[in-house]
Design a protein around this motif. Structure first.
Motif, short mmCIF file in Angstrom:
data_model
loop_
_atom_site.label_atom_id
_atom_site.label_comp_id
_atom_site.label_asym_id
_atom_site.label_seq_id
_atom_site.Cartn_x
_atom_site.Cartn_y
_atom_site.Cartn_z
N PRO A 159 0.84 -1.21 0.00
CA PRO A 159 0.00 0.00 0.00
C PRO A 159 0.87 1.26 0.00
O PRO A 159 2.04 1.22 0.38
CB PRO A 159 -0.75 -0.09 1.33
CG PRO A 159 -0.38 -1.36 1.98
CD PRO A 159 0.83 -1.91 1.28
N THR A 160 0.28 2.35 -0.40
CA THR A 160 0.87 3.66 -0.15
C THR A 160 0.41 4.10 1.24
O THR A 160 -0.78 3.99 1.57
CB THR A 160 0.41 4.68 -1.21
OG1 THR A 160 0.84 4.21 -2.48
CG2 THR A 160 1.00 6.05 -0.95
N ALA A 209 3.89 10.60 1.40
CA ALA A 209 3.40 9.27 1.00
C ALA A 209 4.58 8.40 0.64
O ALA A 209 5.56 8.88 0.06
CB ALA A 209 2.44 9.40 -0.18
N ALA A 211 -3.11 7.55 6.30
CA ALA A 211 -4.03 7.09 5.26
C ALA A 211 -3.30 6.02 4.46
O ALA A 211 -2.11 6.16 4.17
CB ALA A 211 -4.44 8.24 4.36
N HIS A 251 -3.55 3.68 0.89
CA HIS A 251 -4.21 3.63 -0.42
C HIS A 251 -3.76 2.38 -1.18
O HIS A 251 -2.56 2.09 -1.23
CB HIS A 251 -3.85 4.87 -1.24
CG HIS A 251 -4.25 4.74 -2.68
ND1 HIS A 251 -3.38 4.28 -3.65
CD2 HIS A 251 -5.43 4.96 -3.29
CE1 HIS A 251 -4.03 4.25 -4.80
NE2 HIS A 251 -5.27 4.64 -4.62
N TRP A 297 -4.76 0.26 -4.96
CA TRP A 297 -5.56 0.11 -6.18
C TRP A 297 -5.46 -1.35 -6.61
O TRP A 297 -4.40 -1.83 -6.99
CB TRP A 297 -5.04 1.05 -7.27
CG TRP A 297 -5.57 0.78 -8.65
CD1 TRP A 297 -4.84 0.56 -9.77
CD2 TRP A 297 -6.95 0.73 -9.07
NE1 TRP A 297 -5.66 0.37 -10.86
CE2 TRP A 297 -6.96 0.47 -10.46
CE3 TRP A 297 -8.19 0.87 -8.42
CZ2 TRP A 297 -8.14 0.34 -11.19
CZ3 TRP A 297 -9.37 0.74 -9.16
CH2 TRP A 297 -9.33 0.49 -10.52
N GLN A 355 -10.68 0.59 -5.70
CA GLN A 355 -9.80 1.46 -4.93
C GLN A 355 -10.17 1.35 -3.44
O GLN A 355 -11.34 1.47 -3.07
CB GLN A 355 -9.95 2.92 -5.37
CG GLN A 355 -9.14 3.88 -4.48
CD GLN A 355 -9.23 5.32 -4.94
OE1 GLN A 355 -8.31 5.83 -5.57
NE2 GLN A 355 -10.34 5.98 -4.62
N ARG A 379 -9.34 3.03 0.24
CA ARG A 379 -8.70 4.11 1.01
C ARG A 379 -9.11 3.96 2.47
O ARG A 379 -10.29 3.80 2.79
CB ARG A 379 -9.13 5.49 0.49
CG ARG A 379 -8.56 5.77 -0.89
CD ARG A 379 -8.75 7.21 -1.30
NE ARG A 379 -10.15 7.57 -1.45
CZ ARG A 379 -10.59 8.82 -1.56
NH1 ARG A 379 -9.74 9.82 -1.49
NH2 ARG A 379 -11.88 9.04 -1.71
N GLN A 407 -8.46 5.34 6.56
CA GLN A 407 -7.92 6.32 7.51
C GLN A 407 -7.75 5.62 8.85
O GLN A 407 -8.69 4.98 9.34
CB GLN A 407 -8.87 7.51 7.65
CG GLN A 407 -8.91 8.34 6.38
CD GLN A 407 -9.81 9.54 6.49
OE1 GLN A 407 -10.92 9.43 7.02
NE2 GLN A 407 -9.36 10.66 6.00
N ASP A 425 -13.06 4.04 2.58
CA ASP A 425 -13.73 4.57 1.39
C ASP A 425 -13.39 3.63 0.23
O ASP A 425 -12.21 3.44 -0.09
CB ASP A 425 -13.23 5.99 1.11
CG ASP A 425 -13.97 6.67 -0.03
OD1 ASP A 425 -14.02 6.08 -1.14
OD2 ASP A 425 -14.48 7.79 0.17
#
Ligand SMILES: Cc1cc2nc3c(=O)[nH]c(=O)nc-3n(C[C@H](O)[C@H](O)[C@H](O)COP(=O)(O)O)c2cc1C
Length: 186
Positions: free
Chosen positions: A33-34, A46, A82, A84, A86, A93, A95, A97, A160
């Motif tokens: 992940p990022t 990031a 966070a 992220h 993909w 996607q 996301r 937190q 999300d």
């Protein structure tokens, strides 16, 4: 289940399935992940990390890092991150937190013990990560050091998800409401 993305629970289940896959499978997109933080002076930061654990019952993820890396300074000021991901084949996607707790010492010995010597090289570099090296890009030494090994325990607070199929669907979930989820306009 071919239409997992049509229900809030289906999307949520698929996300956890993909996170688990990321932990187990080096080739899975969720493996790397990022991971974004906020620096002490307010800049977004990031970087790529490796996802080490994903525990659905507590909605917690773990990432390993060097205690002397800049992200630790940032997390000490603002203990939030966070993540992220993909998942291209899933058209999904993810996301997240998270509230982050920095764990070291006895609390993480059980994670350190199974890491092979080569893997431990990521934890313990002199001078500290991010130190300018002058003209010589290789003027550093790696020496695995348990004292610099840190586990970032990331308690997910909000999720999300965006699914880009023939239709676009977006859903949000929160720990505060038991992950029941709601659709959002994409
Ligand atoms: C594929 C890949 C995987 C990485 N995994 C990690 C990791 O698990 N933990 C980590 O601290 N850094 C990892 N890094 C290095 C970070 O991306 C970053 O360069 C380093 O942690 C310093 O970041 P910082 O100065 O923002 O703390 C990885 C980099 C790559 C390219």
């Amino acid at each position: 289940m071919s239409d997992w993305f049509k229900t809030l629970d289906g999307l949520h289940d698929r996300m956890w399935q993909r996170l688990s896959r990321g932990v187990a499978d080096r080739k899975s997109p969720a493996r790397q992940p990022t991971f974004a933080t906020v620096s002490a002076d307010g800049w977004p930061e990031a970087r790529t990390v490796v996802l080490r654990t994903a525990q659905r019952d507590t909605a917690t993820l773990e990432v390993y890092t060097d205690l002397h890396s800049d992200k630790i300074t940032s997390l000490r000021t603002t203990p939030r991150a966070a993540l992220h991901i993909w998942e291209d084949k899933q058209h999904l996607q993810i996301r997240l937190q998270c509230a982050v707790t920095i764990l070291t010492g006895d609390a993480v010995r059980d994670r350190w013990n199974p890491i092979p010597e080569r893997g431990r090289m990521s934890y313990g570099v002199t001078p500290a990560p991010g130190t300018p090296l002058g003209d010589d890009a290789l003027a550093y030494d790696k020496d695995p050091d348990f004292a610099t090994f840190a586990v970032l325990s990331c308690a997910i607070q909000r999720i999300d998800l965006v699914h880009l199929g023939d239709d676009h669907r977006r859903a949000a979930y929160a720990r505060a409401d038991g992950w029941q989820g709601q659709w959002l306009s994409p």
